[in-house]
Enzyme design. Structure first.
Site, PDB file in Angstrom:
ATOM      1  N   HIS A 473      -0.680  12.026   2.550  1.00  0.00           N
ATOM      2  CA  HIS A 473       0.411  11.831   1.592  1.00  0.00           C
ATOM      3  C   HIS A 473       0.390  12.788   0.393  1.00  0.00           C
ATOM      4  O   HIS A 473       1.419  13.005  -0.241  1.00  0.00           O
ATOM      5  CB  HIS A 473       0.365  10.389   1.065  1.00  0.00           C
ATOM      6  CG  HIS A 473       1.707   9.850   0.668  1.00  0.00           C
ATOM      7  ND1 HIS A 473       2.690  10.633   0.098  1.00  0.00           N
ATOM      8  CD2 HIS A 473       2.245   8.617   0.748  1.00  0.00           C
ATOM      9  CE1 HIS A 473       3.765   9.891  -0.152  1.00  0.00           C
ATOM     10  NE2 HIS A 473       3.525   8.671   0.237  1.00  0.00           N
ATOM     11  N   TYR A 589       8.697  -2.257  -5.955  1.00  0.00           N
ATOM     12  CA  TYR A 589       8.709  -0.791  -5.970  1.00  0.00           C
ATOM     13  C   TYR A 589       9.626  -0.298  -4.869  1.00  0.00           C
ATOM     14  O   TYR A 589       9.435  -0.641  -3.704  1.00  0.00           O
ATOM     15  CB  TYR A 589       7.282  -0.284  -5.744  1.00  0.00           C
ATOM     16  CG  TYR A 589       7.086   1.212  -5.752  1.00  0.00           C
ATOM     17  CD1 TYR A 589       6.387   1.822  -6.779  1.00  0.00           C
ATOM     18  CD2 TYR A 589       7.552   2.026  -4.719  1.00  0.00           C
ATOM     19  CE1 TYR A 589       6.171   3.191  -6.784  1.00  0.00           C
ATOM     20  CE2 TYR A 589       7.350   3.388  -4.715  1.00  0.00           C
ATOM     21  CZ  TYR A 589       6.653   3.966  -5.756  1.00  0.00           C
ATOM     22  OH  TYR A 589       6.443   5.323  -5.767  1.00  0.00           O
ATOM     23  N   THR A 602       8.821  11.870  -6.550  1.00  0.00           N
ATOM     24  CA  THR A 602       9.414  10.539  -6.463  1.00  0.00           C
ATOM     25  C   THR A 602       9.476   9.872  -7.831  1.00  0.00           C
ATOM     26  O   THR A 602       8.821  10.291  -8.774  1.00  0.00           O
ATOM     27  CB  THR A 602       8.604   9.625  -5.524  1.00  0.00           C
ATOM     28  OG1 THR A 602       7.272   9.500  -6.034  1.00  0.00           O
ATOM     29  CG2 THR A 602       8.573  10.171  -4.120  1.00  0.00           C
TER      30      THR A 602
END
Length: 773
Positions: A473, A589, A602
């Protein structure tokens, strides 16, 4: 041994008659072709660097400007207002040019300067235009005259045929919101989640921070935003990802699934051949910058493309305090894992990419290889699945030299990692729930030692021909991997295809050298560390409760008829499902992107709002009428869309507070407010996987070619992780994760509540649960 001889360019022996020199023409040919390939790539990068560097102009426009200037000079017109004459006088001091030469050089120099000035003006004008985000807040489906004029100006200054990175220097910087605005939005977001006494206490902390410590921290953040390209991204990458000391598996890495219903071939090696070739075609397009930048609002507004840079040839390197990202400019091989063995497979032959049938041949050779794993080799990748510190120490102690270093370098410098999995996975019509749950868990963690979790991409091919991807990630977010994955699935099925017998099209090539076994010398001490990592990783993996399912009762086609955002619809359904599941609300979230800005990643949409809570409470209150519930739904939906737009345009809450907290740590000052904010758990973490290349799949002609999307593990030990993808008009795929160890959560129970919530909400608009049209 043929391949061993080909690896040597020449051999010689000493004889009584002198030295007998024997050249290997095949090896010399491969050396020549390899060098030619490298120089071609260098030339392409150089050419693309020039094209991108002068965008939104083109290199040919330089000639037009210079010729125009020279033409006016010969017409006895001075377009420079005396600047050319000054250049001429300066050149006159050299005394080595004729009068005519000086005129030509002066004109060329002025024309070049004018051309550069025009480029800078166009680029800055485009940046100013792209800083406007009013179009985001307009009513859906309605574009004002002012916005149309603005769109026209953006297109004028955007140039023609942009390459992947053409817009990078024209994108605006992420703005730093005012501290007071962020604090106010934060308090608004937590009000429905706190008791009145707790909210009053938090309000006092927040207001004190906004007037005392906040402005001091903000000053440093403003300074960084002026100096750095993006004031968030580098700290986000370092502190949220690279400094995390826990396992990447389940906690950080995410996965992507194959097509839901279609199985183009059941031959494992053949599916690997086509798919790997498709991945390499995408990498070639990426290297040549031929991938088009993503544009919003009718192909007008560009998104940042920076995250594409480290997609391939990238690995996360463990460290004791922090990891690093190692990115190679190029890589000519992949590493394949099968039955505990590691194989290095070259991707080029005769100066070209291996064809699908040739890659299938290489994969089949690996599948047929009868050799056994070396001591410690079979479960080696468990080091990447466990805690980071033991892996870092083990890497430094046992993989810094000799054959271990060479083999580890081969893995970490590979284009990507491939696992030929021994299990069969995928959707089974006779047992859809169990099959999809097993498929999801296999892609998320596998057996904890058969995926290299540090690689940017681990491509997985199952025994029955199903495929999937596990992605690290830190280097990029899911939409970037999704873009690659859409291309791979479409290219595999619609362009490359398969022969009637299920094999890749084309013929095998027996001249290609066999894949090379990587050699390891793993001592017992290291094997003990591997076993320890595997044990902890197995405990973590076995605790994951996963529920992945297709929701085909209705899709975004019906939702859009309700004149509401499909994303807001799903988010409100998630709120209703969570309340029915837990009997309470929680901090939620939802990931949104900030790629309207340069190097944006993000931002968080706090989708549990006062408005969404009011709607949910009305849905569970039998005294409320349909009309009242519908009105509250519309209010909550509008609020959610507003929060999403704020996040996308740089006015979110959480990245700003995160960076303020980082500054406070650098200054060694304590902030009770920031400390409490950043310690609040996200018990419901959600994300939508976007479909970015709809044109690749014609679902009207091929309705069965629908994506399964992807998912991730739970963020909180007592919470849920929910990923979803809206496929076509009639399908939504959900991926729900939680932990068995939590007595409060149950992924299958949550899935049932979610299905019911979706159908309950659609009924508010007068549609039956199963009406798709």
């Amino acid at each position: 041994m043929a391949e061993a001889h080909q690896a040597v360019a020449f051999q010689f022996t000493v004889t009584p008659d002198g030295i007998d020199l024997r050249l290997s023409h095949e090896a010399l040919k491969q050396i020549y072709l390899s060098g030619l390939h490298s120089w071609k790539k260098k030339f392409i990068r150089f050419k693309n660097g020039i094209i991108t560097g002068v965008y939104p102009a083109s290199p040919s426009s330089w000639l037009i400007v210079v010729v125009g200037v020279m033409s006016t000079m010969y017409a006895k017109i001075d377009p420079s207002l005396g600047i050319i004459a000054k250049i001429n006088r300066t050149l006159d001091t050299t005394g080595c040019m004729s009068s005519q030469t000086k005129n030509v050089v002066s004109g060329v120099l002025f024309g070049t300067g004018l051309w550069v000035a025009l480029i800078i003006t166009m680029r800055y004008s485009l940046k100013v235009l792209l800083s406007y985000h009013g179009w985001m807040f307009a009513q859906h489906g309605k574009i004002s005259r002012a916005t149309r004029i603005w769109m026209g100006l953006v297109k004028v200054f955007s140039g023609r045929k942009p390459m992947l990175y053409s817009f990078q220097t024209s994108l605006p910087r992420l703005p730093v919101p005012a501290v007071k605005d962020t604090v106010d939005r934060y308090l608004e977001s937590v009000k429905p989640l706190m008791k009145e006494s707790d909210f009053k206490r938090m309000t006092v902390l927040a207001q004190d921070f906004a007037v005392s410590l906040g402005p001091k921290l903000q000053w440093y953040l403003k300074l960084k935003s002026w100096w750095a390209t993006n004031y968030v991204s580098d700290w986000w990458e370092e502190y949220v990802y690279l400094r995390g000391r826990g396992p990447l598996m389940v906690n950080s890495n995410y996965y992507a699934m194959d097509l839901l219903y279609v199985m183009p071939t059941q031959i494992q090696a053949a599916r690997a051949g086509n798919s790997i070739h498709a991945i390499l075609l995408y990498r070639r397009r990426l290297d040549r910058e031929e991938i088009k930048p993503i544009l919003l609002l009718g192909s007008t507004v560009p998104l940042c493309s920076a995250q594409w840079e480290r997609m391939f040839n990238t690995s996360r390197i463990p460290g004791e305090e922090t990891d690093t990202i190692q990115h190679m400019r190029d890589s000519k091989h992949i590493v394949v894992f099968h039955k505990g063995r590691y194989f290095k497979v070259w991707l080029y032959y005769d100066g070209r990419l291996l064809k699908p049938r040739e890659i299938e041949q290489q994969m089949q050779r690996i599948l047929d290889d009868p050799s056994e794993p070396q001591p410690g080799e079979a479960k080696l990748a468990a080091l990447t699945a466990g805690e980071r510190v033991p892996w870092a120490k083990c890497r430094q102690a046992y993989f810094g030299h000799g054959k271990n270093k060479q083999s580890l370098d081969a893995v970490e410098k590979a284009a990507f990692f491939v696992t030929l999995d021994e299990t069969e996975q995928g959707y089974r019509k006779e047992d859809p729930e169990a099959s999809m749950d097993s498929y999801a868990k296999s892609l998320l963690h596998g057996r904890c030692f058969d995926r290299w979790f540090d690689k940017s991409l681990t491509f997985i091919v199952f025994k029955n021909g199903k495929i999937g991807m596990n992605a690290e990630h830190s280097w990029a977010d899911a939409p970037i991997v999704a873009h690659l994955w859409e291309y791979v699935l479409a290219t595999d099925c619609f362009q490359l295809g398969y022969a009637e017998d299920g094999h890749c099209k084309g013929d095998p090539n027996p001249n290609i050298p066999y894949p090379t076994r990587l050699q390891w010398d793993i001592p017992e001490e290291c094997q003990q560390v591997i076993e320890t990592s595997l044990n902890s990783a197995t405990i973590l993996a076995s605790d994951v409760d996963f529920h992945s399912f297709p929701f085909h009762t209705f899709g975004k086609g019906l939702i859009k008829k309700c004149r509401t955002s499909p994303d807001a619809f799903v988010q409100l359904a998630l709120q209703l499902a969570h309340y029915k599941d837990m009997g309470k609300f929680c901090l939620t979230y939802e990931a949104s992107m900030t790629r309207l800005f340069r190097e944006g990643r993000t931002e968080t949409v706090r989708s549990c709002s006062t408005e969404s809570c009011n709607f949910v409470l009305a849905m569970v209150d039998p005294t409320q009428t349909f009309e009242q519930r519908l009105r509250l739904f519309k209010v909550a939906s509008e609020k959610h869309q507003h929060l999403y737009r704020l996040a996308m345009t740089g006015s979110g809450i959480d990245r700003h507070l995160f960076c303020l907290y980082v500054v406070s740590k650098y200054l060694a000052v304590d902030s009770p407010f920031l400390k409490e904010v950043l310690s609040e758990p996200w018990r419901l973490s959600t994300s939508q996987t976007p479909q970015q290349q709809v044109e690749l799949f014609d679902l009207e002609r091929n309705p069965e070619y629908v994506s399964s999307g992807g998912g991730f593990g739970p963020v909180a030990d007592d919470g849920y992780g929910v990923s979803y993808i809206l496929v076509g008009e009639n399908l939504i795929n959900f991926h729900i994760s939680s932990k068995f160890s939590s007595p409060e959560t149950d992924s299958h129970r949550f899935g049932k509540h979610l299905r019911q919530a979706m159908t309950d909400i659609i009924r508010l608009f007068g549609f039956s649960a199963n009406s798709k049209k």
